[in-house]
Write a protein that holds these residues in place. Structure first.
Motif, PDB file in Angstrom:
ATOM      1  N   ARG A 297       0.840  -1.209   0.000  1.00 32.19           N
ATOM      2  CA  ARG A 297       0.000   0.000   0.000  1.00 32.19           C
ATOM      3  C   ARG A 297       0.878   1.262   0.000  1.00 32.19           C
ATOM      4  NH1 ARG A 297      -5.402  -1.012   0.979  1.00 32.19           N
ATOM      5  NH2 ARG A 297      -5.891  -2.999   1.999  1.00 32.19           N
ATOM      6  N   ARG A 298       1.998   1.200   0.718  1.00 39.23           N
ATOM      7  CA  ARG A 298       2.899   2.354   0.759  1.00 39.23           C
ATOM      8  C   ARG A 298       3.547   2.619  -0.599  1.00 39.23           C
ATOM      9  NH1 ARG A 298       7.207   0.999   4.911  1.00 39.23           N
ATOM     10  NH2 ARG A 298       8.111   2.891   3.987  1.00 39.23           N
ATOM     11  N   LEU A 299       3.571   1.617  -1.454  1.00 41.85           N
ATOM     12  CA  LEU A 299       4.170   1.779  -2.778  1.00 41.85           C
ATOM     13  C   LEU A 299       3.213   2.444  -3.771  1.00 41.85           C
ATOM     14  CD1 LEU A 299       6.803   1.096  -4.300  1.00 41.85           C
ATOM     15  CD2 LEU A 299       5.813  -1.125  -4.867  1.00 41.85           C
ATOM     16  N   GLU A 300       1.952   2.565  -3.404  1.00 39.40           N
ATOM     17  CA  GLU A 300       0.949   3.076  -4.347  1.00 39.40           C
ATOM     18  C   GLU A 300       1.253   4.475  -4.868  1.00 39.40           C
ATOM     19  OE1 GLU A 300      -3.858   3.939  -4.576  1.00 39.40           O
ATOM     20  OE2 GLU A 300      -3.056   2.645  -3.003  1.00 39.40           O
ATOM     21  N   PRO A 301       1.637   5.468  -4.043  1.00 37.13           N
ATOM     22  CA  PRO A 301       1.912   6.799  -4.610  1.00 37.13           C
ATOM     23  C   PRO A 301       2.995   6.791  -5.678  1.00 37.13           C
ATOM     24  CG  PRO A 301       1.692   6.927  -2.222  1.00 37.13           C
ATOM     25  CD  PRO A 301       1.713   5.473  -2.569  1.00 37.13           C
ATOM     26  N   ALA A 302       4.028   5.970  -5.496  1.00 33.25           N
ATOM     27  CA  ALA A 302       5.081   5.892  -6.507  1.00 33.25           C
ATOM     28  C   ALA A 302       4.534   5.338  -7.820  1.00 33.25           C
ATOM     29  CB  ALA A 302       6.231   5.020  -5.995  1.00 33.25           C
ATOM     30  N   LEU A 303       3.667   4.341  -7.726  1.00 30.53           N
ATOM     31  CA  LEU A 303       3.059   3.789  -8.934  1.00 30.53           C
ATOM     32  C   LEU A 303       2.132   4.809  -9.593  1.00 30.53           C
ATOM     33  CD1 LEU A 303       2.274   0.211  -7.574  1.00 30.53           C
ATOM     34  CD2 LEU A 303       4.010   0.803  -9.275  1.00 30.53           C
ATOM     35  N   MET A 304       1.467   5.631  -8.783  1.00 25.65           N
ATOM     36  CA  MET A 304       0.626   6.699  -9.333  1.00 25.65           C
ATOM     37  C   MET A 304       1.453   7.658 -10.176  1.00 25.65           C
ATOM     38  SD  MET A 304      -2.554   6.440  -8.340  1.00 25.65           S
ATOM     39  CE  MET A 304      -3.604   5.828  -7.020  1.00 25.65           C
ATOM     40  N   HIS A 305       2.588   8.083  -9.621  1.00 31.81           N
ATOM     41  CA  HIS A 305       3.478   8.971 -10.380  1.00 31.81           C
ATOM     42  C   HIS A 305       3.900   8.318 -11.685  1.00 31.81           C
ATOM     43  CE1 HIS A 305       4.245  12.535  -8.034  1.00 31.81           C
ATOM     44  NE2 HIS A 305       4.433  11.837  -6.919  1.00 31.81           N
ATOM     45  N   LEU A 306       4.228   7.034 -11.619  1.00 36.22           N
ATOM     46  CA  LEU A 306       4.728   6.338 -12.802  1.00 36.22           C
ATOM     47  C   LEU A 306       3.710   6.349 -13.932  1.00 36.22           C
ATOM     48  CD1 LEU A 306       6.785   4.355 -14.190  1.00 36.22           C
ATOM     49  CD2 LEU A 306       5.414   2.518 -13.176  1.00 36.22           C
ATOM     50  N   VAL A 307       2.468   5.939 -13.650  1.00 36.02           N
ATOM     51  CA  VAL A 307       1.502   5.752 -14.735  1.00 36.02           C
ATOM     52  C   VAL A 307       0.999   7.063 -15.300  1.00 36.02           C
ATOM     53  CG1 VAL A 307       0.802   3.503 -13.864  1.00 36.02           C
ATOM     54  CG2 VAL A 307      -0.454   5.543 -13.130  1.00 36.02           C
ATOM     55  N   GLN A 308       1.294   8.175 -14.649  1.00 39.51           N
ATOM     56  CA  GLN A 308       0.933   9.453 -15.241  1.00 39.51           C
ATOM     57  C   GLN A 308       1.741   9.726 -16.504  1.00 39.51           C
ATOM     58  OE1 GLN A 308       0.102  11.393 -10.877  1.00 39.51           O
ATOM     59  NE2 GLN A 308       1.377  12.552 -12.313  1.00 39.51           N
ATOM     60  N   ARG A 309       2.940   9.146 -16.588  1.00 41.85           N
ATOM     61  CA  ARG A 309       3.786   9.410 -17.754  1.00 41.85           C
ATOM     62  C   ARG A 309       4.189   8.141 -18.483  1.00 41.85           C
ATOM     63  NH1 ARG A 309       9.365  11.882 -15.700  1.00 41.85           N
ATOM     64  NH2 ARG A 309       9.789  11.636 -17.923  1.00 41.85           N
ATOM     65  N   ASP A 310       3.999   6.981 -17.883  1.00 46.10           N
ATOM     66  CA  ASP A 310       4.445   5.721 -18.503  1.00 46.10           C
ATOM     67  C   ASP A 310       3.372   4.658 -18.283  1.00 46.10           C
ATOM     68  OD1 ASP A 310       5.719   3.556 -19.542  1.00 46.10           O
ATOM     69  OD2 ASP A 310       7.397   3.545 -18.121  1.00 46.10           O
ATOM     70  N   GLN A 311       2.440   4.581 -19.210  1.00 45.53           N
ATOM     71  CA  GLN A 311       1.334   3.637 -19.061  1.00 45.53           C
ATOM     72  C   GLN A 311       1.639   2.278 -19.686  1.00 45.53           C
ATOM     73  OE1 GLN A 311      -1.924   5.975 -20.598  1.00 45.53           O
ATOM     74  NE2 GLN A 311      -1.594   7.531 -19.021  1.00 45.53           N
ATOM     75  N   GLY A 359       9.334   8.453  -1.674  1.00 50.32           N
ATOM     76  CA  GLY A 359       9.773   9.819  -1.439  1.00 50.32           C
ATOM     77  C   GLY A 359      10.175  10.557  -2.693  1.00 50.32           C
ATOM     78  N   MET A 360      10.197   9.863  -3.821  1.00 45.42           N
ATOM     79  CA  MET A 360      10.592  10.503  -5.075  1.00 45.42           C
ATOM     80  C   MET A 360       9.379  11.136  -5.735  1.00 45.42           C
ATOM     81  SD  MET A 360      13.252   7.608  -6.514  1.00 45.42           S
ATOM     82  CE  MET A 360      13.858   8.641  -7.843  1.00 45.42           C
ATOM     83  N   GLY A 361       9.598  12.144  -6.528  1.00 39.40           N
ATOM     84  CA  GLY A 361       8.492  12.840  -7.178  1.00 39.40           C
ATOM     85  C   GLY A 361       8.166  12.260  -8.533  1.00 39.40           C
ATOM     86  N   ASP A 362       8.720  12.884  -9.570  1.00 42.92           N
ATOM     87  CA  ASP A 362       8.406  12.496 -10.935  1.00 42.92           C
ATOM     88  C   ASP A 362       9.149  11.209 -11.273  1.00 42.92           C
ATOM     89  OD1 ASP A 362       7.106  12.778 -13.266  1.00 42.92           O
ATOM     90  OD2 ASP A 362       8.477  14.242 -14.137  1.00 42.92           O
ATOM     91  N   LEU A 363       8.413  10.113 -11.481  1.00 44.10           N
ATOM     92  CA  LEU A 363       9.036   8.803 -11.670  1.00 44.10           C
ATOM     93  C   LEU A 363       8.801   8.274 -13.072  1.00 44.10           C
ATOM     94  CD1 LEU A 363       8.144   6.954  -8.347  1.00 44.10           C
ATOM     95  CD2 LEU A 363      10.395   7.666  -9.095  1.00 44.10           C
ATOM     96  N   ASP A 364       9.833   7.601 -13.605  1.00 40.62           N
ATOM     97  CA  ASP A 364       9.642   6.787 -14.795  1.00 40.62           C
ATOM     98  C   ASP A 364      10.107   5.377 -14.458  1.00 40.62           C
ATOM     99  OD1 ASP A 364      12.390   6.951 -14.760  1.00 40.62           O
ATOM    100  OD2 ASP A 364      12.533   8.276 -16.505  1.00 40.62           O
ATOM    101  N   ALA A 365      10.406   4.571 -15.468  1.00 38.11           N
ATOM    102  CA  ALA A 365      10.731   3.165 -15.210  1.00 38.11           C
ATOM    103  C   ALA A 365      12.091   2.983 -14.559  1.00 38.11           C
ATOM    104  CB  ALA A 365      10.675   2.382 -16.526  1.00 38.11           C
ATOM    105  N   GLU A 366      13.017   3.929 -14.766  1.00 42.39           N
ATOM    106  CA  GLU A 366      14.403   3.719 -14.335  1.00 42.39           C
ATOM    107  C   GLU A 366      14.554   3.500 -12.830  1.00 42.39           C
ATOM    108  OE1 GLU A 366      18.863   5.602 -15.065  1.00 42.39           O
ATOM    109  OE2 GLU A 366      17.077   6.750 -15.614  1.00 42.39           O
ATOM    110  N   PRO A 367      13.936   4.322 -11.960  1.00 39.41           N
ATOM    111  CA  PRO A 367      14.090   4.062 -10.517  1.00 39.41           C
ATOM    112  C   PRO A 367      13.563   2.694 -10.098  1.00 39.41           C
ATOM    113  CG  PRO A 367      13.229   6.266 -10.892  1.00 39.41           C
ATOM    114  CD  PRO A 367      13.173   5.553 -12.200  1.00 39.41           C
ATOM    115  N   PHE A 368      12.520   2.221 -10.753  1.00 39.69           N
ATOM    116  CA  PHE A 368      11.987   0.896 -10.430  1.00 39.69           C
ATOM    117  C   PHE A 368      12.963  -0.195 -10.846  1.00 39.69           C
ATOM    118  CE2 PHE A 368       8.215   3.516 -10.422  1.00 39.69           C
ATOM    119  CZ  PHE A 368       7.482   3.022  -9.345  1.00 39.69           C
TER     120      PHE A 368
END
Length: 673
Positions: A297-311, A359-368
């Protein structure tokens, strides 16, 4: 108005078409029904509707699926009171003590699917027309099926069938769900997947009837699309308000501050909603421990950031974020309790990783991808130690598996020999059992020799000298070979590592037979009392055999290690089906007095030996025969094989399908009839 006039015209046209196809439909329906009932009776099922399959479905297939489910719901709502009784009676006929509604081959879904298939196969008309037929036929079909159920129930009870009992179970608590939750339907979800697979960003045309965009559309089609957009725009607006406020499903989310002020496009809003539904499904999976659920559940915000730019996350199974979720959830299945060995070591790097990503803001696939590689590296030391242990165990299992496989090819020819068939039971069991292993081991060691060790040739002397009446007829021969035969038998058994407990009883019996023949004592022995299993010829009840050294090296467990308690035996009974277990699949095992989870990590080339890994990475080996006994006795059971992430995404697709059946019936698009 014009719309009402057009609707009336379509209804009239559809009615005339249905009348035209009456004869082929009447012919097709019984055939389809027989096939569906047969499939339901044997447990065969069509491939389940899934998240992955949605992207491959054409627009009309999506509509067709929706109408099938909608038709099933319409019929079930009518027949439900009568279905309860017919389920109980059919379960009794099938031999169940308790009602098993899912095994009833006459359940309503079977009838509606047969009707749906008949409408498609016998007519060839377009999906919109079939959808209109289903909308009007299913409500009329329901009362007819209910009457049939009542008549069938009366006939069964008159023939003395007593209904099965209903199982009493604790009520399940449904997840709280507010009125705004899960706004998307099946068509919205499919558009998202198609857009993601094409690596497109936003798709403004979601939920437009007909699946067209405004580019290149006719004016009437564009007007129809705009009418549909009014509803979609309202849905998107309400979703966006929820995300901006940081509240969904009645709970306040913990999100980075910048999310609260963002505006999202329709595709972004939908992607975020799908992610939330997916995480909810993952975190509700009963196979996961509470600490793992909370972490995801704590990972959800990071996934939210991701799918805004990488679906692509939704359509690409190799996407680093998808692989990260798979890695976390599949590994975590090894633990059924938090106090089991290795769990803390598993969780520690995970908590650091989730905190970093969240804790990261704008995320793409690389941090994952970085997080995934870092986690694998942190787990690698323990995995390497476990791999080395498994490799040593596998070497012992391969040796035993190869020998047992060779035995299976040797024994049939030996069984056909007249001298072996006429030999006493103890001799026959020895030759077809231990001695066949001696021959097999020698053949594997020297594959180019015809009879390595002359072990096959020795069978003549073993069988002949083991019968005093025959041996006494040629005492000269017996005196010449007696000591040699006994020594060669002892050496052969030693070559496969047979213990004294295994080898000495037969050697002593053979030496006694020689002594009796030499002193002229050739009277027939009284047949010894034997248990029923002892009267079975060895190969009829054969199980893989391992020497004491192989048992130790392979760490193989015996069936007695899994002996259920009396309470468990009473609860499980016997005769349970034995499922196939695939490499990578988890099972739950009652071993050493408690339940634990094992993952199948390796199967011997010939399949007689299996190696599992427990939560701590320790290898646990069993023969396939032992595993069968475990399933039959209830000391082993499968853990649902579908991966946690796949199951969660399938749940998203099912939610979309359910949402698609709730609005007004599917509007018919302009289509040639």
């Amino acid at each position: 108005g014009a719309s009402s006039s057009a609707d009336r015209t379509r209804l009239v046209d559809a009615s005339q078409l249905l009348h035209r196809y009456t004869v082929p439909l009447v012919d097709a329906f019984p055939k389809m029904l027989r096939e569906e009932i047969a499939n339901a009776a044997t447990g065969s099922r069509a491939k389940a509707f899934s998240f992955d399959s949605l992207e491959l479905m054409a627009e009309d297939q999506v509509d067709d699926t929706v109408e099938l489910v909608r038709g099933q719901q319409a019929v079930i709502s009518v027949v439900e009171p009568d279905l309860v009784q017919i389920n109980a009676l059919v379960s009794a006929l099938q031999g169940h003590d308790q009602v098993q509604a899912g095994t009833n081959p006459l359940r309503p879904e079977v009838w509606v699917k047969s009707l749906h298939r008949a409408l498609g196969s016998a007519t060839g008309v377009s999906v919109p027309v079939r959808a209109l037929w289903m909308q009007h036929l299913c409500p009329a079909f329901g009362p007819q099926l209910a009457a049939l159920y009542r008549k069938l129930a009366q006939d069964l009870m008159m023939q003395g069938v007593a209904a099965a009992a209903f199982a009493v179970s604790a009520p399940k608590h449904e997840k709280r769900r507010d009125a705004e939750a899960a706004q998307f339907n099946l068509r919205d979800l499919k558009r998202l997947l198609v857009s993601a697979s094409q690596e497109e960003g936003d798709t403004q045309g979601m939920t437009r009837p007909g699946g067209e965009t405004l580019n290149g559309m006719t004016v009437p089609a564009a007007m129809e699309a705009l009418q549909g957009m009014n509803r979609m725009d309202d849905v998107v607006r309400r979703m966006q308000e929820r995300w901006r406020s940081g509240v969904w499903h009645g709970e306040r989310a913990t999100q980075p501050a910048d999310l609260g002020s963002m505006e999202y496009s329709p595709a972004q809003t939908l992607a975020r909603e799908v992610v939330h539904q997916m995480v909810e499904n993952i975190a509700s999976d009963e196979r996961l421990l509470p600490d793992v659920q909370h972490l995801l559940r704590r990972l959800e915000p990071a996934l939210m950031h991701l799918v805004q730019r990488d679906q692509r996350f939704f359509s690409d199974r190799t996407h680093p974020a998808r692989q990260l979720l798979e890695e976390i959830t599949q590994r975590s299945l090894a633990w059924s309790k938090q106090n089991m060995g290795g769990f803390d070591e598993f969780m520690a790097p995970l908590q650091d990783t989730v905190q970093l990503l969240s804790g990261m803001g704008d995320l793409d696939a690389e941090p994952f991808d970085f997080a995934l590689q870092a986690l694998r590296q942190s787990w690698s030391d323990a995995e390497e130690r476990a791999r080395q242990k498994r490799a040593a165990v596998a070497r012992a299992l391969i040796k035993a598996d190869a020998r047992n496989h060779a035995v299976a090819s040797i024994v049939p020819a030996l069984r056909e020999r007249p001298d072996i068939a006429a030999a006493p039971l103890e001799v026959r069991r020895f030759v077809l059992g231990q001695w066949a292993h001696v021959m097999a081991a020698a053949k594997l060691a020297s594959p180019n020799e015809q009879d390595p060790g002359s072990y096959e040739a020795l069978i003549n002397d073993i069988v002949w000298s083991s019968q005093p009446r025959l041996a006494a007829q040629n005492l000269g021969r017996l005196k010449a070979i007696s000591a040699v035969v006994l020594e060669q038998v002892r050496a052969g058994l030693a070559s496969i590592g047979a213990s004294a407990a295994d080898s000495e009883p037969f050697i002593a019996s053979l030496a006694d037979a020689h002594a009796r023949a030499l002193r002229g004592d050739v009277r027939e022995d009284a047949a010894p009392q034997r248990a029923p299993s002892d009267r079975i010829d060895w190969q009829e009840d054969a199980v893989p055999w391992l020497s004491p050294e192989e048992v130790q090296d392979s760490q193989i467990m015996q069936s007695t290690d899994f002996a259920p308690t009396d309470r468990l035996q009473r609860a499980t009974g016997s005769g349970r089906p034995v499922p196939e277990v695939a490499v990578g699949q988890y099972i739950e095992v009652m071993a050493r007095g408690s339940w634990s989870r094992w993952k199948l990590v390796w199967a011997a080339p010939h399949g007689t030996m299996l190696m599992f890994s427990d939560a701590g990475g320790r290898p646990e080996s069993v023969t396939r025969a032992t595993l069968r006994q475990m399933f039959e006795s209830g000391t082993a059971r499968t853990l649902a094989g579908r991966s946690v992430v796949d199951r969660a995404l399938d749940g998203v697709a099912q939610t979309a399908l359910d949402n698609s059946t709730r609005p007004a019936p599917l509007e018919l698009r302009q289509s040639p009839m």
